[in-house]
Design an enzyme around this catalytic site. Sequence first.
Site, short mmCIF file in Angstrom:
data_model
loop_
_atom_site.label_atom_id
_atom_site.label_comp_id
_atom_site.label_asym_id
_atom_site.label_seq_id
_atom_site.Cartn_x
_atom_site.Cartn_y
_atom_site.Cartn_z
N HIS A 101 8.06 4.25 11.75
CA HIS A 101 7.40 3.57 12.87
C HIS A 101 8.28 2.49 13.51
O HIS A 101 7.97 1.99 14.59
CB HIS A 101 6.02 3.03 12.47
CG HIS A 101 6.02 1.78 11.67
ND1 HIS A 101 5.92 1.77 10.30
CD2 HIS A 101 6.06 0.49 12.05
CE1 HIS A 101 5.92 0.52 9.88
NE2 HIS A 101 6.00 -0.28 10.92
N ASP A 154 6.51 7.98 6.68
CA ASP A 154 6.97 6.83 7.46
C ASP A 154 8.35 6.38 6.98
O ASP A 154 8.48 5.36 6.28
CB ASP A 154 5.93 5.70 7.33
CG ASP A 154 6.21 4.57 8.30
OD1 ASP A 154 7.06 4.74 9.20
OD2 ASP A 154 5.57 3.50 8.15
N SER A 246 8.36 -4.48 7.85
CA SER A 246 8.40 -3.01 7.87
C SER A 246 9.81 -2.48 7.85
O SER A 246 10.70 -3.06 8.49
CB SER A 246 7.74 -2.49 9.14
OG SER A 246 6.38 -2.38 8.91
N1 ARG Z 1 3.50 -2.48 9.62
C1 ARG Z 1 4.09 -3.73 9.29
C2 ARG Z 1 5.40 -3.90 10.06
O1 ARG Z 1 5.58 -3.18 11.03
C3 ARG Z 1 4.17 -3.95 7.81
C4 ARG Z 1 2.86 -4.29 7.27
C5 ARG Z 1 2.81 -4.35 5.82
N2 ARG Z 1 1.49 -4.84 5.50
C6 ARG Z 1 1.07 -5.16 4.28
N3 ARG Z 1 -0.11 -5.72 4.18
N4 ARG Z 1 1.80 -4.96 3.24
O2 ARG Z 1 6.15 -4.84 9.88
#
Ligand code: ARG
Length: 310
Positions: A101, A154, A246
């Site tokens: 992503h 992902d 992420s």
């Molecule tokens: N989707 C998030 C990002 O793009 C990461 C989120 C991780 N969340 C969690 N509660 N561990 O940076």
Amino acid sequence: MRPSKFVTCFLLYFLYTAPHLVQGIDPLSHELIQWREIRSSNGTKPSDFHYLVTGGYRPPVNDLVKYAVSIRFGDAKRFFGTNHMCGGSIISKRAILTAGHCMYSKRGMMIQARKLRVFAGTPRRLEEASTTQELRVKKVLPHPKYRPGKYRHDLGVLQLRDEVSPTEAAAIIPLADKATTPGQLCTVVGWGTVVQFGPSPDEAINGDLEVLPNSECTKLANFNPKGMICARNRDDSEVDSCQGDSGGPLISENKLIGVVSFGEGCGEKYSAGVYTDVYYYHDWIVENSAHLRLVSQVSLVLALLQPAWW
Ligand code: ARG
């Protein structure tokens, strides 16, 4: 008093009292202010950085940040590092492993390689160090089954145009060579927000976690045991990865076991962070990490040639 003077007095009074008002309304900002004060005094210890990855800490010497990179979009308009987008891990001199992503825009368009920059050897997001290496990207390679907006598969590899020079500040992390086990201790490293919707740190933060059994992970929305693992800190639910982490590494015994993927909020009670399972995708990752692929192609050719030599 003339109205303009009254307005000036009011503004001065407001500016004087504003920080106190903020502290009164928002205990978190208060904590962050306190944290800054603690940091600027000398006797810092990891336990002082509680709110700071969410709920994480800054070790006096960060042994793991050398494996992590900051992936940035376009040029920093004004300040170095303000265009940080995602984390990543150095898995070979020419390959960065990150989340699928992180390779797509909000509208679901794949980001062009020339728009990305990878920064290695930079423990501070906002300050270029003598060890900083800026690397251009040749190819953006999401996992072929990843679909933007979905949770599965992902991961992806950024093939680099420039080589990472391994140094004390930038190092290649070996991929996990066996499946994770419940209870396995691990650490997530990143420049993600220190609380949900909160600010991003300058220095990378570590969060100590443990891998949970699938029976617990499957309680989380969108979790799939095929290709995902989940982790949390048993004693402190606030320790979690968050936005901006992420793509970054989840590390256990100096091996890469996970890629920061998603979660419901950050640091929520009875929740956990979800990570792409590096071991599950081991073969795809190896095949698509530039120089490793070359090695495997060469060995294939050698294997085919072998009978001819006899
Ligand atoms: N989707 C998030 C990002 O793009 C990461 C989120 C991780 N969340 C969690 N509660 N561990 O940076």
